[in-house]
Write a protein that holds these residues in place. Sequence first.
Motif, short mmCIF file in Angstrom:
data_model
loop_
_atom_site.label_atom_id
_atom_site.label_comp_id
_atom_site.label_asym_id
_atom_site.label_seq_id
_atom_site.Cartn_x
_atom_site.Cartn_y
_atom_site.Cartn_z
N TYR A 79 30.93 -4.94 35.57
CA TYR A 79 31.25 -4.15 36.76
C TYR A 79 30.11 -3.18 37.08
O TYR A 79 29.74 -3.01 38.24
CB TYR A 79 32.56 -3.38 36.57
CG TYR A 79 32.90 -2.52 37.75
CD1 TYR A 79 33.34 -3.09 38.93
CD2 TYR A 79 32.76 -1.15 37.69
CE1 TYR A 79 33.64 -2.31 40.03
CE2 TYR A 79 33.05 -0.36 38.78
CZ TYR A 79 33.50 -0.95 39.95
OH TYR A 79 33.78 -0.17 41.03
N LEU A 80 29.57 -2.57 36.06
CA LEU A 80 28.45 -1.66 36.27
C LEU A 80 27.25 -2.40 36.85
O LEU A 80 26.56 -1.89 37.74
CB LEU A 80 28.08 -0.98 34.94
CG LEU A 80 27.09 0.16 34.99
CD1 LEU A 80 27.62 1.30 35.83
CD2 LEU A 80 26.79 0.64 33.58
N GLY A 81 26.99 -3.61 36.37
CA GLY A 81 25.88 -4.41 36.90
C GLY A 81 26.11 -4.83 38.34
O GLY A 81 25.18 -4.78 39.16
N ILE A 82 27.33 -5.24 38.67
CA ILE A 82 27.66 -5.61 40.05
C ILE A 82 27.51 -4.41 40.96
O ILE A 82 26.98 -4.49 42.07
CB ILE A 82 29.09 -6.19 40.14
CG1 ILE A 82 29.20 -7.48 39.33
CG2 ILE A 82 29.53 -6.40 41.56
CD1 ILE A 82 28.37 -8.62 39.84
N LYS A 83 27.96 -3.26 40.47
CA LYS A 83 27.85 -2.04 41.26
C LYS A 83 26.39 -1.67 41.49
O LYS A 83 26.00 -1.28 42.60
CB LYS A 83 28.58 -0.90 40.57
CG LYS A 83 28.67 0.35 41.40
CD LYS A 83 29.59 1.34 40.74
CE LYS A 83 29.78 2.50 41.66
NZ LYS A 83 31.15 2.73 42.02
N SER A 84 25.56 -1.81 40.46
CA SER A 84 24.14 -1.47 40.64
C SER A 84 23.44 -2.47 41.56
O SER A 84 22.46 -2.12 42.21
CB SER A 84 23.43 -1.40 39.30
OG SER A 84 23.15 -2.67 38.80
N GLY A 174 34.76 -19.42 31.00
CA GLY A 174 35.96 -19.01 31.73
C GLY A 174 36.09 -17.51 31.81
O GLY A 174 36.41 -16.95 32.87
N THR A 175 35.84 -16.83 30.72
CA THR A 175 35.93 -15.37 30.68
C THR A 175 34.85 -14.74 31.56
O THR A 175 35.14 -13.83 32.35
CB THR A 175 35.80 -14.86 29.24
OG1 THR A 175 36.82 -15.45 28.45
CG2 THR A 175 35.92 -13.36 29.18
N LEU A 180 33.44 -11.85 36.37
CA LEU A 180 32.54 -11.74 37.52
C LEU A 180 33.33 -11.75 38.82
O LEU A 180 33.09 -10.92 39.72
CB LEU A 180 31.51 -12.86 37.51
CG LEU A 180 30.55 -12.89 38.70
CD1 LEU A 180 29.65 -11.67 38.68
CD2 LEU A 180 29.73 -14.17 38.69
N THR A 181 34.30 -12.63 38.94
CA THR A 181 35.12 -12.72 40.15
C THR A 181 35.88 -11.43 40.40
O THR A 181 35.88 -10.89 41.52
CB THR A 181 36.09 -13.89 40.05
OG1 THR A 181 35.35 -15.09 39.82
CG2 THR A 181 36.93 -14.03 41.30
N LEU A 185 35.48 -8.65 43.41
CA LEU A 185 36.68 -8.33 44.19
C LEU A 185 36.94 -6.83 44.21
O LEU A 185 37.16 -6.23 45.27
CB LEU A 185 37.89 -9.07 43.64
CG LEU A 185 39.22 -8.79 44.33
CD1 LEU A 185 39.22 -9.37 45.74
CD2 LEU A 185 40.36 -9.34 43.53
N ILE A 186 36.89 -6.20 43.05
CA ILE A 186 37.13 -4.76 42.98
C ILE A 186 36.05 -3.99 43.72
O ILE A 186 36.34 -3.02 44.43
CB ILE A 186 37.24 -4.31 41.50
CG1 ILE A 186 38.53 -4.85 40.89
CG2 ILE A 186 37.18 -2.80 41.38
CD1 ILE A 186 38.62 -4.68 39.40
#
Length: 193
Positions: A79-84, A174-175, A180-181, A185-186
């Motif tokens: 999540y931190l990586g997606i946010k960055s 799968g995890t 990632l999905t 989404l969040i």
Amino acid sequence: MYLYFVIPFNTFAIYYTVVCYHLRRMTKVFAKSISSSTYLNLDKVTQTYKALKSLVAKIDRELSFLMFTTTLFNACTMYLGIKSLLRSGEFTIIEQHISVWCLIIASYLSFIAMGTMASLVYEANANGLEKLKDAICNRFNVTRSQMRVLLTDANDVSLTVWNIVPIRRSFIFGTMGAILTYCVLIESLEKVP
């Protein structure tokens, strides 16, 4: 800055990977001993399998919750990586981006190593159990303990994530895909200021 978060989790990842490596080696040695076993020592091999099965179950009881927390940690780093990546304006200096991506790479490499070795323990056990079942089926007189081994499922002897999900090869991808999905989404639900 984020390096202090990685060190304890990567220490556990190294420990877990080494434990799984040794379990796998023990299981492979067991499978080789079945190939060379004779009619006289098949009972001893059956007892060895029971001991190996109980060892894997004990290790799973002790470490499965920590594997669960490692999975949660990896979800947070994802999540931190997606946010960055999506909101790079919130990270003002390049060092923050570098530290976040170093955190993600280190945590996911260790997570992949943990999952791979745990799935190899399951595969080695399934192979050894299959050889043991074949050896037992070739006997005329089958004891009760050998009959129980014949009824044993290979899924019974695998490492899990907090006794929820058994760790197989598909678990890793799968995890990571599910995390990632949900992270995307969040992040897409969060309002841009």
